[in-house]
Design an enzyme around this catalytic site. Structure first.
Site, PDB file in Angstrom:
ATOM      1  CE  LYS A  19       6.761  -2.556   1.628  1.00 11.50           C
ATOM      2  NZ  LYS A  19       6.929  -1.183   2.219  1.00 11.50           N
ATOM      3  CB  ALA A  24      -0.933  -0.001   1.208  1.00 13.83           C
ATOM      4  CD1 TRP A  63       4.922   7.148   0.318  1.00 12.60           C
ATOM      5  CD2 TRP A  63       3.617   8.958   0.210  1.00 12.60           C
ATOM      6  NE1 TRP A  63       5.396   7.952  -0.692  1.00 12.60           N
ATOM      7  CE2 TRP A  63       4.607   9.070  -0.778  1.00 12.60           C
ATOM      8  CE3 TRP A  63       2.686   9.991   0.338  1.00 12.60           C
ATOM      9  CZ2 TRP A  63       4.714  10.167  -1.641  1.00 12.60           C
ATOM     10  CZ3 TRP A  63       2.761  11.084  -0.522  1.00 12.60           C
ATOM     11  CH2 TRP A  63       3.768  11.170  -1.491  1.00 12.60           C
ATOM     12  CD  GLU A 111       1.555  10.774 -10.060  1.00 14.54           C
ATOM     13  OE1 GLU A 111       0.368  10.700  -9.698  1.00 14.54           O
ATOM     14  OE2 GLU A 111       2.314   9.790 -10.130  1.00 14.54           O
ATOM     15  CD  GLU A 156      -4.252   3.495  -8.392  1.00 12.23           C
ATOM     16  OE1 GLU A 156      -3.577   4.218  -9.179  1.00 12.23           O
ATOM     17  OE2 GLU A 156      -4.581   3.853  -7.258  1.00 12.23           O
ATOM     18  CB  CYS A 174      -2.719   8.451  -8.708  1.00  8.05           C
ATOM     19  SG  CYS A 174      -3.849   7.351  -7.869  1.00  8.05           S
ATOM     20  CB  SER A 232       6.051   5.482  -8.111  1.00  6.58           C
ATOM     21  OG  SER A 232       6.999   4.432  -7.907  1.00  6.58           O
TER      22      SER A 232
END
Length: 481
Positions: free
Chosen positions: A177, A151, A153, A385, A255, A289, A234
């Protein structure tokens, strides 16, 4: 200075330190100071967590859908009941405003868990049928096995839900994690879920949490036990996960990043568009995102739009977790502050900073709401990004140019169109190469609808029945009659 908190892994129903005793410092992004330590898990810890999940899988796989639903419903109730405690952990993780975290994240999390609790009762294949003389075919939809999940942050507790809820609902077991910078709320969720598993006399290894860094994640993905690896992160991390998973042909769910175009046509209501876009661009410090951070405006209203957006940015506040009238808190970590600052420092000469463009204060990782105009399609800040509270603005002359600019990046997660012309909105929704197209709004999500992108934004869906099915496999059974 207050005593440091000690966070621990949760493996097979027990809180444990890393086998070799290594730890990571966890930083409060509002102060830049260490407030906790967490395990830096290595191969032995990954082995233990995977063994627990693997041992629990046959029992959980064979549990009835009603049993899986009961577990998830109890988890949802517990998250709702302990909302304040969970939010306390999350705001230490992220520095987000406490009130907004409580109102904007707990409710959706609870709803999403309950959605997947319902989906647990719908794990079914096609009905039997005869497609060859003397033969009956059945399609079974089954859980894939142990899932290695990583996952991010930016929404630590909500993204944890997006990972474990569909996996568990489908009958899989999980090793999850959290990010190395934001483990606190995930460790608390482990305590909550572990207690419910014990109460229901279900295998403790259904849900495991191990803390660590990028290397820990690599060890999880490359481990022989998981049948599936799922990551939100990322593009670079996603590529590394896909490469690692390819070594034994694991299923991968990615994702990744986004660079959402926000296309504003000349007939849009400027005030309404600016209000919606500024919130959707600056919320969570733009660390989303799907954030509305790449605006394309028709040339006839460009100047008026930029002026209004710059004013909205100037009126937007960033601050501490308990400050009033704050839309967002700090960037999550020192590296992210450095990244956002670097984009602004490297702006080309033709760009103009209309608002913000600087750090706020000298403590923590706060950055001002920023608007940049005068940009061209091949500029770095358009193509890459930023993941910060920075909204860029470009002008376009017609629909074809808007589509070309919108699609002319390597990301393809989310987008929006702002117009009063229904036919134009429908044309744009067809032509935009993004996994989601919003019309006259930007950023709302619901549990029933899929979230996921194309191109370098990854593949696989979160939320919805599509996300649920991603955690299943299809088996054909044929019998002679």
């Amino acid at each position: 200075m207050s005593e440091l908190r000690t966070l621990r892994n949760y493996i097979n129903g027990e809180f444990v330190d890393a086998a070799d005793g290594r730890t990571l410092d966890i930083i409060d992004p509002t102060t830049g100071e260490v407030y906790a330590t967490s395990p830096l898990s290595g191969a032995a810890d990954v082995d233990a967590a995977m063994a627990a999940a693997d041992a629990a899988f046959p029992i959980w796989r064979d549990a009835t859908p009603s049993t899986r639903q009961k577990l998830l419903l109890k988890i949802a109730d517990a998250v709702e009941a302990r909302a304040d405690e969970i939010v306390d952990a999350e705001v230490r993780n992220t520095g987000k405003p406490r009130g907004l975290t409580l109102s904007e994240e707990i409710g959706p999390m609870v709803d999403q868990i309950r959605f997947f609790a319902g989906a647990a009762r719908l794990l079914e294949g096609k009905a039997a049928g005869e497609y060859m003389d003397g033969m009956t075919s059945i399609v079974r939809r089954e859980p894939v096995g142990v899932c290695a999940q990583v996952a991010p942050w930016n929404y630590p507790m909500m993204m944890a839900v997006w990972k474990f809820a569909p996996a568990i609902a489908a009958g899989n077991t999980v090793v999850l994690k959290p990010s190395d910078t934001t483990p606190a709320s995930t460790v608390l969720l482990a305590e909550i879920i572990g207690g419910i598993l014990k109460e229901l006399e279900l295998p403790a290894g259904v849900f495991n949490v191990i803390c660590g860094d990028r290397e820990t994640g690599r060890l999880m993905v490359e481990h022989r036990t998981p049948a599936m690896a799922s990551i939100t992160g990322s593009v670079r991390a996603g590529i590394q996960v896909a490469e690692s998973a390819s070594k034994d042909v694991k299923r991968v769910h990615l994702e990744l990043g986004g660079k959402a175009p926000v296309v504003v046509f000349e007939d849009a209501d400027i005030d309404e568009a600016v209000e919606g876009i500024s919130v959707a661009g600056f919320f969570n410090a733009g660390q989303d995102c799907t954030a509305a951070t790449r605006v394309l405006v028709h040339e006839s209203i460009h100047d008026a739009f930029v002026e209004a957006l710059a004013k909205a940015a100037a009126d937007t506040k960033t601050g501490g977790v308990d400050d009033e009238d704050v839309l967002y808190g700090p960037l999550n970590n020192a590296n992210q502050l450095k990244q956002v600052t670097g984009f602004i420092e490297r702006l080309p000469a033709h760009a103009k900073v209309e608002a913000g463009g600087h750090r706020v204060g000298d403590k923590g990782y706060f950055y001002a709401p920023t608007v940049v105009s005068g940009l061209q399609q091949d500029d770095e800040i358009i193509q890459n990004e930023v993941f910060g509270p920075v909204i860029t603005v470009q002008k376009f002359s017609d629909e074809d140019q808007a589509v070309g600019y919108a699609n002319g990046v390597e990301y393809a997660l989310a987008s929006s169109v702002w117009t009063k012309d229904h036919a134009r909105a429908m044309r744009m929704s067809r032509r935009l190469d993004f996994g989601c197209v919003w019309i006259n709004t930007h950023i709302p999500l619901v549990a029933e609808m899929p979230h996921g992108g194309f191109k370098k934004s990854g593949y696989g869906k979160d939320l919805s029945s599509y996300g649920f099915e991603d955690y299943t496999r299809v088996k054909h059974v044929m019998t002679a009659i």
